[in-house]
Design an enzyme around this catalytic site. Structure first.
Site, mmCIF file in Angstrom:
data_model
loop_
_atom_site.group_PDB
_atom_site.id
_atom_site.type_symbol
_atom_site.label_atom_id
_atom_site.label_comp_id
_atom_site.label_asym_id
_atom_site.label_seq_id
_atom_site.Cartn_x
_atom_site.Cartn_y
_atom_site.Cartn_z
ATOM 1 N N ASP A 166 -5.201 12.392 -2.236
ATOM 2 C CA ASP A 166 -4.510 12.758 -0.998
ATOM 3 C C ASP A 166 -3.039 12.946 -1.327
ATOM 4 O OD1 ASP A 166 -3.628 13.178 1.543
ATOM 5 O OD2 ASP A 166 -4.372 11.290 2.378
ATOM 6 N N ASP A 170 -5.745 17.360 6.871
ATOM 7 C CA ASP A 170 -5.564 16.085 7.573
ATOM 8 C C ASP A 170 -4.360 16.187 8.501
ATOM 9 O OD1 ASP A 170 -5.513 13.528 8.486
ATOM 10 O OD2 ASP A 170 -5.053 12.563 6.591
ATOM 11 N N LYS A 176 -10.032 7.046 -3.375
ATOM 12 C CA LYS A 176 -9.028 8.061 -3.059
ATOM 13 C C LYS A 176 -7.698 7.617 -3.650
ATOM 14 C CE LYS A 176 -7.176 9.322 1.321
ATOM 15 N NZ LYS A 176 -7.457 9.944 2.617
ATOM 16 N N GLU A 194 -6.860 16.423 -0.604
ATOM 17 C CA GLU A 194 -6.513 16.327 0.819
ATOM 18 C C GLU A 194 -5.045 16.704 1.046
ATOM 19 O OE1 GLU A 194 -7.992 12.655 2.416
ATOM 20 O OE2 GLU A 194 -6.615 12.719 4.108
ATOM 21 N N LYS A 204 -3.641 8.166 -3.719
ATOM 22 C CA LYS A 204 -2.508 8.713 -2.974
ATOM 23 C C LYS A 204 -1.490 9.183 -3.996
ATOM 24 C CE LYS A 204 -3.414 7.729 1.419
ATOM 25 N NZ LYS A 204 -3.328 8.748 2.488
ATOM 26 N N HIS A 221 0.868 -1.179 0.000
ATOM 27 C CA HIS A 221 0.000 0.000 0.000
ATOM 28 C C HIS A 221 0.900 1.223 0.000
ATOM 29 C CE1 HIS A 221 -3.993 1.688 0.519
ATOM 30 N NE2 HIS A 221 -3.518 2.513 1.437
ATOM 31 N N LYS A 265 -9.683 11.765 12.694
ATOM 32 C CA LYS A 265 -9.035 10.499 13.079
ATOM 33 C C LYS A 265 -8.934 10.499 14.596
ATOM 34 C CE LYS A 265 -6.331 9.930 8.877
ATOM 35 N NZ LYS A 265 -5.093 10.323 8.185
ATOM 36 N N GLU A 299 -13.260 6.469 5.302
ATOM 37 C CA GLU A 299 -12.291 5.591 4.624
ATOM 38 C C GLU A 299 -11.976 4.409 5.541
ATOM 39 O OE1 GLU A 299 -8.750 7.833 3.722
ATOM 40 O OE2 GLU A 299 -8.451 8.421 5.806
HETATM 41 MG MG LIG Z 1 -4.789 11.864 4.552
#
Ligand SMILES: [Mg+2]
Length: 371
Positions: free
Chosen positions: A195, A246, A164, A221, A166, A19, A270, A324
């Site tokens: 993001d 974030d 999303k 993001e 990255k 990931h 979060k 998410e």
């Molecule tokens: Mg983030």
């Protein structure tokens, strides 16, 4: 009933595929479990996850354990867990920062209290508003055709229709092209967000967000470093596409400053970042008060950590960007006997008692460091 002991376990759990994030590629995710036990032997369990040692944030798994064992546990042993908010206030007077450590300890106390009462933990936070919540999936294989294949399969299974990407690692302009190709392939059936994980400077961000906005991206993001709130303000002013805070949003005080200076116009929540469930509801209240959209974020927790987030998020009125909470889908193995359920693009909020998850002690022992 008073708290008798606090135990912390560091667990390394393998993922189903690499990931890839801006700062780290996860092949094994490190999670931290806390067990709080009362004088009668009743237990409360909680989890927080960390990404890539010290590469995402300063709260490393080893530091979380040492700081709980050395500084936080002595402050909560002998206290009644039902007063978890009061206890955490006292902890915060004696222990600075350490939000991940505080979060896992508070959640473990919440689990213990809810289990004692035989109720789901969300009943301690005002009760459930949502029985399920939309779940975005992160396309992060690092390869455009693999990502498109993964997105199509996910749509086919009715698993996710928010993706999303990255895009903080590598060449920003190539990454923008990568996003636009994915929108071309699945954009009519799915919402695409990106993001950047702090990876751009303001000039790069201005150029790239222009192209992403034009291409139909529905949220950007943390394009800039966490310290650059002024730059985030200018981007928020300049573009129609929502800009989400974030990494720049940790404490409740951060949330107020971001709202005041419009250094973004949406928040990624979060629990670990904000230092616990109680603090997270306060951050959500700031967003509600200022009219910001919310996103139910993840640090890629496994089943227990995801259940904690899901239960708390189920008490918050509105998630404009969904959640998410896909963590459990990324793991090869599970540390609970039961699993989180996903249905029709949504996560089903687990019911209690507590967070509704039963620890698999064999798995905990197997994956724990030093056990
Ligand atoms: Mg983030």
């Amino acid at each position: 009933m008073k708290i008798r002991s606090v135990d912390v376990y560091i667990i390394d759990l393998p993922t189903i595929r690499p990931h890839q994030l801006a700062m780290h590629t996860i092949v094994e995710q490190t999670i931290i479990l806390a067990r709080v036990m009362d004088e009668e032997g009743a237990e409360g369990w909680a989890e927080v996850a960390t990404i890539g040692g010290a590469s995402y944030g300063e709260g490393t798994p080893e530091a979380i354990k040492v700081n709980i064992d050395t500084y936080i546990a002595p402050l909560i042993i002998g206290k009644k867990p039902v007063h978890y908010d009061k206890i955490m206030h006292e902890v915060s007077l004696n222990v600075r920062g350490n939000n991940f450590a505080k979060a896992v300890v508070e959640s473990a106390m919440v689990d213990l209290v809810a289990r004692r009462r035989n109720i789901p933990a969300y009943e301690l936070f005002g009760g459930q508003i949502h029985k399920s919540l939309p779940v975005a999936w992160t396309l992060a294989s690092g390869d455009t055709s693999k990502d498109i294949e993964e997105a199509k399969e996910s749509l086919h299974q009715k698993r996710h229709n928010i993706f999303k990407l990255k895009i903080g690692k590598g060449n920003p302009y190539k990454n923008v092209e990568h996003v636009l190709k994915i929108i071309e392939a699945v954009g009519d059936q799915a919402r695409i967000t990106v993001d950047v994980n702090q990876a751009w400077d303001e000039t790069t961000a201005t150029y790239c967000i222009e192209a992403l906005q034009e291409g139909g991206v529905s949220m950007v993001e943390q394009p800039l470093p966490a310290w650059d709130n002024e730059g985030m303000s200018r981007l928020t002013d300049r573009f129609k596409v929502p800009i989400m805070a974030d990494e720049s949003l940790n404490s409740l005080q951060d949330s107020f400053q971001i709202a005041k200076h419009r250094a973004g116009n949406s928040f990624a929540l979060k629990i670990c970042k904000h230092g616990g469930m109680t603090q997270t509801k306060k951050v959500a209240a700031i967003a509600e008060g200022v009219g910001f959209g919310l996103y139910g974020g993840t640090m890629i927790e496994s089943s227990l950590g995801t259940a904690i987030c899901a239960q708390l998020y189920s008490t918050i009125p509105k998630f404009e960007f969904g959640t998410e909470l896909f963590g459990p889908l990324l793991f090869k193995e599970n540390i609970t006997l039961n699993e989180i359920k996903y249905e029709n693009y949504e996560i089903i909020i687990p019911d209690g008692p507590g967070f509704g998850m039963e620890i698999d002690m064999e798995k905990v022992k197997h994956f724990s460091r030093g056990l």
